[in-house]
Design a protein around this motif. Sequence first.
Motif, PDB file in Angstrom:
ATOM      1  N   SER A   1      48.897 -25.326 -45.889  1.00  0.00           N
ATOM      2  CA  SER A   1      50.066 -26.191 -46.031  1.00  0.00           C
ATOM      3  C   SER A   1      49.618 -27.606 -46.373  1.00  0.00           C
ATOM      4  O   SER A   1      48.497 -28.011 -46.013  1.00  0.00           O
ATOM      5  CB  SER A   1      50.845 -26.213 -44.712  1.00  0.00           C
ATOM      6  OG  SER A   1      51.803 -27.240 -44.698  1.00  0.00           O
TER       7      SER A   1
ATOM      8  N   SER B   1      50.611 -29.977 -44.831  1.00  0.00           N
ATOM      9  CA  SER B   1      50.447 -30.630 -43.523  1.00  0.00           C
ATOM     10  C   SER B   1      49.011 -30.502 -42.996  1.00  0.00           C
ATOM     11  O   SER B   1      48.635 -31.185 -42.047  1.00  0.00           O
ATOM     12  CB  SER B   1      51.451 -30.067 -42.504  1.00  0.00           C
ATOM     13  OG  SER B   1      51.184 -28.695 -42.255  1.00  0.00           O
ATOM     14  N   ASP B   2      48.200 -29.661 -43.601  1.00  0.00           N
ATOM     15  CA  ASP B   2      46.790 -29.522 -43.198  1.00  0.00           C
ATOM     16  C   ASP B   2      45.895 -30.581 -43.859  1.00  0.00           C
ATOM     17  O   ASP B   2      44.724 -30.724 -43.497  1.00  0.00           O
ATOM     18  CB  ASP B   2      46.248 -28.125 -43.582  1.00  0.00           C
ATOM     19  CG  ASP B   2      47.011 -27.011 -42.887  1.00  0.00           C
ATOM     20  OD1 ASP B   2      47.491 -27.222 -41.764  1.00  0.00           O
ATOM     21  OD2 ASP B   2      47.139 -25.925 -43.501  1.00  0.00           O
TER      22      ASP B   2
ATOM     23  N   ARG C   1      52.932 -17.340 -47.195  1.00  0.00           N
ATOM     24  CA  ARG C   1      54.000 -17.899 -48.033  1.00  0.00           C
ATOM     25  C   ARG C   1      53.762 -17.665 -49.517  1.00  0.00           C
ATOM     26  O   ARG C   1      54.702 -17.610 -50.303  1.00  0.00           O
ATOM     27  CB  ARG C   1      54.139 -19.404 -47.763  1.00  0.00           C
ATOM     28  CG  ARG C   1      54.711 -19.730 -46.400  1.00  0.00           C
ATOM     29  CD  ARG C   1      54.638 -21.231 -46.123  1.00  0.00           C
ATOM     30  NE  ARG C   1      55.229 -21.566 -44.828  1.00  0.00           N
ATOM     31  CZ  ARG C   1      54.892 -22.650 -44.131  1.00  0.00           C
ATOM     32  NH1 ARG C   1      54.005 -23.499 -44.605  1.00  0.00           N
ATOM     33  NH2 ARG C   1      55.461 -22.883 -42.963  1.00  0.00           N
TER      34      ARG C   1
HETATM   35  C1  RP5 Z   1      50.052 -22.625 -41.633  1.00  0.00           C
HETATM   36  O1  RP5 Z   1      51.105 -23.015 -40.854  1.00  0.00           O
HETATM   37  C2  RP5 Z   1      49.475 -23.870 -42.211  1.00  0.00           C
HETATM   38  O2  RP5 Z   1      48.106 -23.739 -42.378  1.00  0.00           O
HETATM   39  C3  RP5 Z   1      49.838 -24.972 -41.236  1.00  0.00           C
HETATM   40  O3  RP5 Z   1      48.735 -25.364 -40.438  1.00  0.00           O
HETATM   41  C4  RP5 Z   1      50.895 -24.324 -40.373  1.00  0.00           C
HETATM   42  C5  RP5 Z   1      52.196 -25.085 -40.378  1.00  0.00           C
HETATM   43  O4  RP5 Z   1      52.601 -25.246 -41.714  1.00  0.00           O
HETATM   44  P1  RP5 Z   1      53.834 -26.175 -42.081  1.00  0.00           P
HETATM   45  O5  RP5 Z   1      55.015 -25.571 -41.397  1.00  0.00           O
HETATM   46  O6  RP5 Z   1      53.508 -27.555 -41.582  1.00  0.00           O
HETATM   47  O7  RP5 Z   1      53.925 -26.129 -43.585  1.00  0.00           O
HETATM   48  O8  RP5 Z   1      50.442 -21.744 -42.631  1.00  0.00           O
END
Ligand code: RP5
Length: 166
Positions: free
Chosen positions: A11, A13-14, A41
């Motif tokens: 993501s 967010s990572d 996803r």
């Molecule tokens: C995982 O879900 C991602 O690597 C991330 O750390 C986590 C949350 O993702 P977001 O909801 O912030 O996009 O797939």
Amino acid sequence: MELLVSVVMGSQSDWDTMQETVWMLEKLEIPCEARVLSAHRTPDALDEYIRDAEQRGVEVFIGAAGGAAHLAGVIAAKTQLPVLGVPMESKALSGIDSLLSMVQMPGGIPVATFAIGKAGAINAALFAASVLALKYEKYADSLRGHRKQQTQKVLAIGDPRQAAKK
Ligand code: RP5
């Protein structure tokens, strides 16, 4: 551009954590690319990317994900190249879920798993450098230089009371 390391994160967010990996690889002058692709996803795009990255010369994958996302394990299932996993510090369980989803891979498909969060992100880059240093002398030199710098930085502190005042 020559490409040796692929940094895949689940993501956007990572990125705050995984930019540490990319910065370290760049510091060591190791050609890399970073992508946001998810095992759950964007499973088809991830599959396509792994095959393409292998053909473009990637020699090490770094997979980062949070929760039970299992990205590094999925990458490892698709390639024989070394896969290094960085567990993200998830909100709900502070990254314990991410850590276990990587480190507890059942026997047969390994993911070399690092510490949760930024320490793991930095160490995954350094470990990738160690793997590449087996084949490329210039990355052995980069690593030596980095360690020397790190040592000098610590020794330059001297008395921590003085350093804290600076
Ligand atoms: C995982 O879900 C991602 O690597 C991330 O750390 C986590 C949350 O993702 P977001 O909801 O912030 O996009 O797939």
